[in-house]
Design a protein around this motif. Structure first.
Motif, PDB file in Angstrom:
ATOM      1  N   GLU A 634      13.441  39.063  24.650  1.00  0.00           N
ATOM      2  CA  GLU A 634      12.598  40.205  24.313  1.00  0.00           C
ATOM      3  C   GLU A 634      13.363  41.250  23.512  1.00  0.00           C
ATOM      4  N   VAL A 635      14.608  41.502  23.903  1.00  0.00           N
ATOM      5  CA  VAL A 635      15.408  42.496  23.176  1.00  0.00           C
ATOM      6  C   VAL A 635      15.692  42.014  21.762  1.00  0.00           C
ATOM      7  N   ARG A 636      15.984  40.727  21.609  1.00  0.00           N
ATOM      8  CA  ARG A 636      16.210  40.196  20.258  1.00  0.00           C
ATOM      9  C   ARG A 636      14.961  40.352  19.395  1.00  0.00           C
ATOM     10  N   ALA A 637      13.774  40.133  19.994  1.00  0.00           N
ATOM     11  CA  ALA A 637      12.532  40.322  19.240  1.00  0.00           C
ATOM     12  C   ALA A 637      12.350  41.785  18.841  1.00  0.00           C
ATOM     13  N   MET A 638      12.726  42.705  19.746  1.00  0.00           N
ATOM     14  CA  MET A 638      12.637  44.126  19.419  1.00  0.00           C
ATOM     15  C   MET A 638      13.573  44.486  18.274  1.00  0.00           C
ATOM     16  N   VAL A 639      14.788  43.946  18.312  1.00  0.00           N
ATOM     17  CA  VAL A 639      15.755  44.222  17.248  1.00  0.00           C
ATOM     18  C   VAL A 639      15.254  43.680  15.911  1.00  0.00           C
ATOM     19  N   LYS A 640      14.632  42.497  15.946  1.00  0.00           N
ATOM     20  CA  LYS A 640      14.144  41.881  14.721  1.00  0.00           C
ATOM     21  C   LYS A 640      13.013  42.701  14.093  1.00  0.00           C
ATOM     22  N   ASN A 641      12.132  43.247  14.934  1.00  0.00           N
ATOM     23  CA  ASN A 641      10.978  43.992  14.434  1.00  0.00           C
ATOM     24  C   ASN A 641      11.258  45.473  14.225  1.00  0.00           C
ATOM     25  N   CYS A 642      12.453  45.914  14.614  1.00  0.00           N
ATOM     26  CA  CYS A 642      12.782  47.332  14.508  1.00  0.00           C
ATOM     27  C   CYS A 642      13.154  47.687  13.072  1.00  0.00           C
ATOM     28  N   GLN A 643      12.600  48.762  12.576  1.00  0.00           N
ATOM     29  CA  GLN A 643      12.931  49.237  11.236  1.00  0.00           C
ATOM     30  C   GLN A 643      14.048  50.270  11.313  1.00  0.00           C
ATOM     31  N   ALA A 644      14.928  50.210  10.348  1.00  0.00           N
ATOM     32  CA  ALA A 644      16.120  51.058  10.380  1.00  0.00           C
ATOM     33  C   ALA A 644      15.778  52.542  10.320  1.00  0.00           C
ATOM     34  N   ASP A 645      14.716  52.899   9.627  1.00  0.00           N
ATOM     35  CA  ASP A 645      14.374  54.308   9.465  1.00  0.00           C
ATOM     36  C   ASP A 645      13.468  54.833  10.572  1.00  0.00           C
ATOM     37  N   ASN A 646      13.201  54.011  11.586  1.00  0.00           N
ATOM     38  CA  ASN A 646      12.356  54.434  12.695  1.00  0.00           C
ATOM     39  C   ASN A 646      13.251  54.828  13.859  1.00  0.00           C
ATOM     40  N   ASP A 647      13.473  56.120  14.018  1.00  0.00           N
ATOM     41  CA  ASP A 647      14.393  56.602  15.052  1.00  0.00           C
ATOM     42  C   ASP A 647      13.859  56.326  16.448  1.00  0.00           C
ATOM     43  N   GLN A 648      12.557  56.418  16.635  1.00  0.00           N
ATOM     44  CA  GLN A 648      11.995  56.198  17.965  1.00  0.00           C
ATOM     45  C   GLN A 648      12.172  54.738  18.399  1.00  0.00           C
ATOM     46  N   ALA A 649      11.912  53.801  17.494  1.00  0.00           N
ATOM     47  CA  ALA A 649      12.086  52.386  17.830  1.00  0.00           C
ATOM     48  C   ALA A 649      13.558  52.061  18.071  1.00  0.00           C
ATOM     49  N   THR A 650      14.440  52.640  17.259  1.00  0.00           N
ATOM     50  CA  THR A 650      15.874  52.398  17.441  1.00  0.00           C
ATOM     51  C   THR A 650      16.341  52.914  18.788  1.00  0.00           C
ATOM     52  N   SER A 651      15.825  54.067  19.201  1.00  0.00           N
ATOM     53  CA  SER A 651      16.200  54.620  20.501  1.00  0.00           C
ATOM     54  C   SER A 651      15.749  53.719  21.646  1.00  0.00           C
ATOM     55  N   VAL A 653      15.353  50.464  21.486  1.00  0.00           N
ATOM     56  CA  VAL A 653      16.206  49.276  21.480  1.00  0.00           C
ATOM     57  C   VAL A 653      17.533  49.571  22.161  1.00  0.00           C
ATOM     58  N   GLU A 654      18.141  50.685  21.838  1.00  0.00           N
ATOM     59  CA  GLU A 654      19.436  51.025  22.435  1.00  0.00           C
ATOM     60  C   GLU A 654      19.300  51.235  23.937  1.00  0.00           C
ATOM     61  N   SER A 655      18.198  51.838  24.360  1.00  0.00           N
ATOM     62  CA  SER A 655      17.998  52.031  25.798  1.00  0.00           C
ATOM     63  C   SER A 655      17.873  50.691  26.516  1.00  0.00           C
ATOM     64  N   ARG A 656      17.095  49.759  25.957  1.00  0.00           N
ATOM     65  CA  ARG A 656      16.976  48.425  26.552  1.00  0.00           C
ATOM     66  C   ARG A 656      18.309  47.706  26.569  1.00  0.00           C
ATOM     67  N   ARG A 657      19.093  47.870  25.524  1.00  0.00           N
ATOM     68  CA  ARG A 657      20.404  47.215  25.468  1.00  0.00           C
ATOM     69  C   ARG A 657      21.320  47.722  26.578  1.00  0.00           C
ATOM     70  N   ARG A 658      21.343  49.052  26.770  1.00  0.00           N
ATOM     71  CA  ARG A 658      22.225  49.599  27.801  1.00  0.00           C
ATOM     72  C   ARG A 658      21.829  49.108  29.183  1.00  0.00           C
ATOM     73  N   LYS A 659      20.531  49.100  29.457  1.00  0.00           N
ATOM     74  CA  LYS A 659      20.078  48.633  30.771  1.00  0.00           C
ATOM     75  C   LYS A 659      20.363  47.144  30.958  1.00  0.00           C
ATOM     76  N   LEU A 660      20.164  46.358  29.883  1.00  0.00           N
ATOM     77  CA  LEU A 660      20.443  44.927  29.974  1.00  0.00           C
ATOM     78  C   LEU A 660      21.925  44.673  30.199  1.00  0.00           C
ATOM     79  N   LYS A 661      22.765  45.441  29.531  1.00  0.00           N
ATOM     80  CA  LYS A 661      24.214  45.275  29.687  1.00  0.00           C
ATOM     81  C   LYS A 661      24.651  45.560  31.110  1.00  0.00           C
ATOM     82  N   VAL A 662      24.117  46.636  31.690  1.00  0.00           N
ATOM     83  CA  VAL A 662      24.468  46.979  33.069  1.00  0.00           C
ATOM     84  C   VAL A 662      23.984  45.901  34.030  1.00  0.00           C
ATOM     85  N   THR A 663      22.777  45.387  33.799  1.00  0.00           N
ATOM     86  CA  THR A 663      22.232  44.361  34.694  1.00  0.00           C
ATOM     87  C   THR A 663      23.053  43.078  34.632  1.00  0.00           C
TER      88      THR A 663
END
Length: 880
Positions: A634-651, A653-663
């Motif tokens: 799911e995170v990979r799909a989010m990264v693939k569909n995330c646009q670089a100029d979309n700050d909200q989507a990038t945020s 993705v980073e939040s999901r990454r941090r939680k996934l890393k901790v888990t």
């Protein structure tokens, strides 16, 4: 169109005046024209009256100097003489000094509107008809095609043309008398139609009388206070009727051919045909009482009163309905609907097979409709019935029938044909258990392609009629339903010969094709070593047993269903663990609040400290790893569909990454460290590369990959030769079990999506309009994306199973291609703008072939016709 508002011959001498009259007086100026004559000239008043002696209801106009103004022929002096083909009666009454005919003014409702005419009645005695006195005025009006509204002193009449036109309009488009009369009033004066005579009530009575007498003429019956049952009904010419259209030796047919002379009937309730409880004439009698499709009202009401003492007969037949809370659904209604019997082969309504429902579809109502509707078919040997709850209805049918016989209900017979019960194909999926094959039209011998939904198709054409009949009185309502039901049967009669001939032609051409497909399929089964003879024996036994009275005991299971237990899904596997170990050993979803920059191991807390056996702990940890794997996807799909100029989507993705890393880190430091690491350390083999479970100092100093790309240390990610280590076998078996569940769940979702896609394509086939098609195609595209995702998920899971030692030639989990995921009977080709479908040969059930993944049966794809079968017979690769 502007030229039609005038005429170049206005004011000129009339061209229609007789040539001999021009010698005595000059012709009159042409100032009149007729709107209903075809291409008429303008003419003078005398010629207009002379040419309209036999068409006195035409609309005429007079030129007033500026425009054509409407005027009536009666105001110009036209008199309609009755009794002498338009000529004045020699004995007619006269008045005035000039001896002009004495006339009566009446209002005529015609197809062109309402207008007044002057009528001169005949005063001659009618000796040839046995009347010494002049014929009564209503009879004189009838003879010229005018239907009187009253009989003593008729002042309003309706032309036969108007009555016939209304009859066809109401039969075709369900036009009401109110709308038709409003149309005629506007046709008379569109600007001030409220000033036109309103003959609505009189027209309802006249049209009802006309239709009743018309039905008597059609059935060659005379007016009678109590006519024979069903004498006005239109019978089905193709259904078996003893002594009418059956083989003289039909009773001597062998048992396996008796289905040829069977009656196919169905019954169903129609609650749209209710009657509102309002101010009306409750004593309004039906003119066709018991003579058409409804039963006799007096006998029916007496029967209902007799059966009130039996509570089971008052129960609604739909006892499995989930709408029992709607106790007030019949409030405000005198009748809640109707129930009718129909022949399911040709869709003809059966005579005396319709009853009114008062409090829902109760057994007492259905029983009476069945007894009366099948009365004329009791001499047959077999009747194949269709009812949406036949599985329950016939359980106590003969018990209720015997009760009716004991109370001497008129028309109830002790002799009945064998009734084979079926459930209509559309309603069957709502049933459960053995009902799906014991009462299925698909398996019942002798029914062909009958679907049992004929009654529903009748109702689909009568919804518009129900909106008007619910406001009628009881008698008028029944007469109207009888009228429209007769028209339904008549139209079927007109087309039944061509319809049956066309079906026979299609059946003959399809028989050879299907026989060839069956032969090729059986050859493939024999080639693959399947027990074809045993299957045929089971099928023959099954078809024999479902015809027996105790079929439910003789047929515990259908031979057409899969053998063995259904493959467990992931949910069922986890549920089994819960039952065996009281509590699912999974990592807790309750964690301390994790700060965005926190990576502490203490932030991950196990759910409980329940003591668990080793295999359970192994499976629990791998189950968590599989959940983490889905999270990574799911995170990979989010990264693939995330646009670089979309700050909200990038945020996000980073939040999901941090939680996934901790888990992931918490899972490694708990389960991997306590369960997996000791086993790996115990294996002393230099040839086996070290599987890193806990990162060492050297790996920590290296740049780390994103958590969604991190490889989880579970058996499917290990080297292939690890399967040779006995110490790792529990881990490998645990992951294989869970992967099986994943694969089975994915295949179930895939089958559902394929069925939904097939359903949506069928919806598109008959649609008209780009907007509707676009919406449906968008829905199809969404389901198709789900199909593609499920196929990709299955392919990924299958690769994991192969790495765990699953053989490539496994029959349960075979390769899955895009062609295998097509809806049955359709091949979809996506273009840049639309999806197109083309029909393909085959069984039309490709989606169901997915069952072979679970059952282990090898099935060769025959959807491509004989070419694919020949490849399979030649040793080519089998596909699902």
């Amino acid at each position: 169109m502007r030229a039609q508002e005038s005429d170049p011959d206005i004011g000129k001498p009339c061209t229609q005046c007789p040539s001999d009259s021009m010698l005595t007086s000059p012709p009159e100026p042409s100032m009149y024209r007729c709107l209903d004559c075809f291409n008429p000239p303008v003419m003078c008043k005398g010629c207009l009256l002379n040419t309209h002696r036999w068409v006195p209801l035409h609309r005429v106009q007079h030129w007033n100097g500026r425009f054509f103004d409407s005027i009536t022929l009666q105001s110009l002096g036209l008199v309609v003489s009755l009794g002498h083909r338009g000529q004045p009666c020699p004995n007619a009454e006269r008045e005035g000094k000039d001896g002009s005919l004495k006339t009566s003014k009446i209002t005529v409702t015609h197809t062109t509107g309402l207008q007044d005419i002057a009528v001169s009645y005949c005063k001659c005695s009618v000796v040839q008809f046995g009347f010494p006195e002049p014929e009564e005025r209503p009879l004189q009006l009838w003879r010229v095609g005018l239907w009187p509204a009253t009989y003593a002193r008729p002042k309003s009449v309706f032309s036969i043309h108007a009555l016939r036109q209304f009859e066809q309009l109401t039969l075709q488009s369900k036009t009401t008398a109110h709308d038709y009369m409003g149309f005629l009033r506007r046709l008379t004066n569109n600007a001030f139609f409220e000033d036109v005579h309103n003959r609505y009530r009189e027209f309802m009575t006249a049209s009802r009388q006309y239709e009743f007498l018309h039905s008597l003429i059609r059935a060659a019956e005379d007016v009678s206070f109590k006519m024979a049952e069903g004498c006005l009904a239109v019978l089905c010419p193709a259904c078996p009727q003893p002594e009418i259209n059956m083989d003289p030796n039909w009773k001597s047919r062998p048992e396996e051919e008796q289905y040829i002379d069977a009656l196919h009937y169905g019954k169903d309730g129609f609650f749209q045909a209710n009657q509102h409880n309002k101010k009306m004439d409750h004593e309004d009698p039906s003119l066709t009482d018991g003579a058409a499709y409804f039963v006799r009202n007096a006998e029916y009401m007496q029967y209902l009163e007799t059966m009130e003492q039996f509570p089971d007969a008052q129960e609604e037949t739909s006892i499995c309905s989930k709408f029992a809370a709607l106790a007030d659904k019949y409030s405000g209604k005198l009748r809640s609907g109707i129930l009718s019997l129909t022949c399911t082969r040709h869709e003809f309504a059966l005579p005396c097979g319709t009853v009114d429902l008062f409090k829902g579809e109760r057994y007492v109502n259905v029983d009476y409709a069945t007894v009366m509707g099948l009365k004329q078919f009791l001499g047959l040997l077999i009747a194949i019935g269709s009812y949406d709850i036949h599985c329950q209805y016939l359980i106590n049918w003969f018990k209720r029938l015997l009760r009716m016989i004991e109370r001497k209900i008129p028309g109830v017979s002790r002799i009945w044909p064998i009734i084979r019960r079926c459930v209509p194909k559309f309603h069957l999926p709502a049933h459960v258990g053995s009902c799906r094959w014991l009462n299925s039209f698909n398996f019942m011998p002798g029914v062909g392609m009958t679907d049992g939904e004929a009654v529903e198709r009748r109702w689909s054409t009568l919804h518009a009629l129900a909106r008007s009949t619910r406001e009628m009185g009881p008698g008028f309502r029944q007469d109207t339903w009888n009228q429209h039901t007769s028209d339904h049967n008549i139209q079927k009669t007109f087309r039944i010969a061509g319809s049956l001939a066309g079906k026979l032609k299609k059946a003959i051409s399809a028989l050879a094709e299907k026989e060839e497909e069956l032969r090729e399929c059986e050859q493939t089964l024999v080639l693959n070593g399947r027990p074809l003879d045993e299957w045929k024996r089971q099928e023959a036994e099954f078809l024999h047993n479902i015809l027996q009275p105790n079929a439910r005991e003789l047929v515990p299971k259908s031979p057409y269903e899969e053998n063995g237990v259904k493959a467990p899904t992931m949910k069922e596997i986890v549920g089994d663990l819960e039952r065996r170990h009281c509590k699912t050993p999974r990592l807790s979803k309750k964690r301390k609040r994790i700060q965005d920059d926190s990576e502490s191991d203490e932030d991950y807390i196990p759910e409980d400290n329940v003591q668990q056996d080793e295999q359970t702990r192994i499976m629990a940890g791998i189950k968590v790893a599989l959940d983490l794997e889905l999270e990574q996807i799911e995170v990979r799909a989010m990264v693939k569909n995330c646009q670089a100029d979309n700050d909200q989507a990038t945020s996000k993705v980073e939040s999901r990454r941090r939680k996934l890393k901790v888990t992931i880190k918490g899972w490694k430091n708990t389960w991997c460290k306590s369960v997996l690491a000791p086993i790996l350390e115990a294996i002393q083999d230099e040839a086996l590369p070290k599987i890193k479970v806990i990162p060492d100092n050297e790996s920590r100093s290296r740049p780390q990959c994103n958590p969604e790309d991190e490889v989880l240390p579970i058996p499917s990610s290990w080297p292939r030769r690890t399967i040779d280590y006995a110490e790792l076998t529990p881990f490998i078996n645990a992951e294989k079990t869970l992967r099986y569940g994943q694969a089975n769940t994915t295949l179930d979702e895939l089958r559902r999506n394929i069925s939904m896609c097939r359903y949506l394509w069928k919806q598109i086939e008959g649609q008209v309009g780009q907007a509707v098609k676009t919406r449906n195609q968008e829905a199809v595209a969404g389901v198709q994306r789900s199909i593609d995702n499920s196929r990709e998920t299955y392919v990924r899971i299958r690769k994991k199973l192969l790495s765990l030692g699953e053989p490539e030639t496994s029959r349960n989990y075979r390769p899955l291609t895009k062609e295998d995921c097509l809806p049955g009977g359709c091949i979809m080709r996506k273009t840049s703008q639309e999806c197109k479908t083309t029909r393909s040969r085959g069984f039309g059930e490709m989606g169901m072939s997915m069952k072979t993944h679970l059952s282990g049966r090898q099935k060769v794809n025959v959807s491509g016709g004989s070419d694919s079968v020949r490849k399979s017979l030649a040793g080519g690769k089998s596909s699902i």
